[in-house]
Design a protein around this motif. Structure first.
Motif, mmCIF file in Angstrom:
data_model
loop_
_atom_site.group_PDB
_atom_site.id
_atom_site.type_symbol
_atom_site.label_atom_id
_atom_site.label_comp_id
_atom_site.label_asym_id
_atom_site.label_seq_id
_atom_site.Cartn_x
_atom_site.Cartn_y
_atom_site.Cartn_z
ATOM 1 N N SER A 74 -25.502 11.526 -35.397
ATOM 2 C CA SER A 74 -24.432 10.780 -34.730
ATOM 3 C C SER A 74 -24.672 10.773 -33.224
ATOM 4 O O SER A 74 -25.441 11.575 -32.700
ATOM 5 C CB SER A 74 -23.071 11.425 -35.015
ATOM 6 O OG SER A 74 -22.756 11.312 -36.377
ATOM 7 N N CYS A 82 -17.908 16.947 -39.862
ATOM 8 C CA CYS A 82 -18.375 15.581 -39.644
ATOM 9 C C CYS A 82 -18.670 14.919 -40.990
ATOM 10 O O CYS A 82 -19.263 15.536 -41.870
ATOM 11 C CB CYS A 82 -19.645 15.646 -38.796
ATOM 12 S SG CYS A 82 -20.595 14.132 -38.684
ATOM 13 N N CYS A 95 -27.499 16.586 -36.850
ATOM 14 C CA CYS A 95 -26.691 15.362 -37.012
ATOM 15 C C CYS A 95 -27.211 14.236 -36.124
ATOM 16 O O CYS A 95 -27.544 14.444 -34.961
ATOM 17 C CB CYS A 95 -25.232 15.629 -36.672
ATOM 18 S SG CYS A 95 -24.186 14.201 -37.034
HETATM 19 ZN ZN LIG Z 1 -22.344 15.307 -37.760
#
Ligand SMILES: [Zn+2]
Length: 197
Positions: free
Chosen positions: A39, A66, A37
């Motif tokens: 993020s 997420c 990820c």
């Molecule tokens: Zn994520």
């Protein structure tokens, strides 16, 4: 298979090769992610790791997937194969490992395993095995005083020359240079630690 510290390294590196092997849950947000990820990184102390989606989402854990990396979605039809091959490699990387043995484990032909795995991930099972071994080696170089030679055998290489060759191909420097902090990746890891929120 992987320690907390190793998992944390994969998360900082957004390493997609470990997607499906574990999930990162962030206690402060109630969200869980894939290792890859992109993020913003959570603080290390707010992170828990889960082996499966079911554990992360269970009533007692209560994490939600997420929206960005969508860990609850199986992205490719080959994902079960990729998951099983990667898990097998992570468990057995310390010893000589042949494609035939991996294929036997998942009950498919070596040809089919190699083709499907490569189509799904962009790398062959052999390259994954090399990557896992070098990831282990960099972890040991960073966190222990073990000699290069001891690390070479510890992570499953049969000869030092092969270890040095593969290490240089993947990291762009020798193990000794890497330990001194001369490698790009170690600098990136250190940087992203500073960037952590
Ligand atoms: Zn994520």
């Amino acid at each position: 298979m992987l320690t907390f510290e190793e998992k944390w390294e994969k998360v900082l590196a957004c390493d997609a090769a470990y997607d499906g092997q574990f999930y990162t849950a962030v206690k402060t947000t109630g969200i869980y992610c894939r290792p890859s990820c992109r993020s913003r990184k959570p603080k290390r102390e707010n992170v828990d790791f889960y082996e499966t989606k079911a554990e992360a989402e269970s009533e007692s854990s209560g994490f939600r997937p997420c929206k960005r990396c969508q860990p609850e979605v199986d992205r490719s039809p080959a994902s079960a194969l990729v998951h099983d091959v990667t898990a097998f490699v992570l468990t057995h990387y310390k010893r000589p490992l042949k494609l035939e043995e991996i294929a036997e484990h998942v009950n498919l032909s070596p040809f089919y395993v190699e083709r499907t795995f490569t189509q799904a991930t962009g790398e062959t099972p052999r390259r994954l095995l090399e990557k896992v071994r070098i990831d282990k080696a960099t972890h040991l170089l960073r966190t222990t005083d073990m000699s290069n030679l001891a690390i070479c055998y510890e992570v499953g290489f049969q000869t030092p020359s092969n270890f040095y060759r593969v290490f240089r191909r993947l990291k762009g420097c020798s193990p000794s240079m890497y330990r001194k902090g001369g490698a790009d990746e170690s600098l990136i890891v250190r940087d992203s630690r500073h960037r952590s929120v």
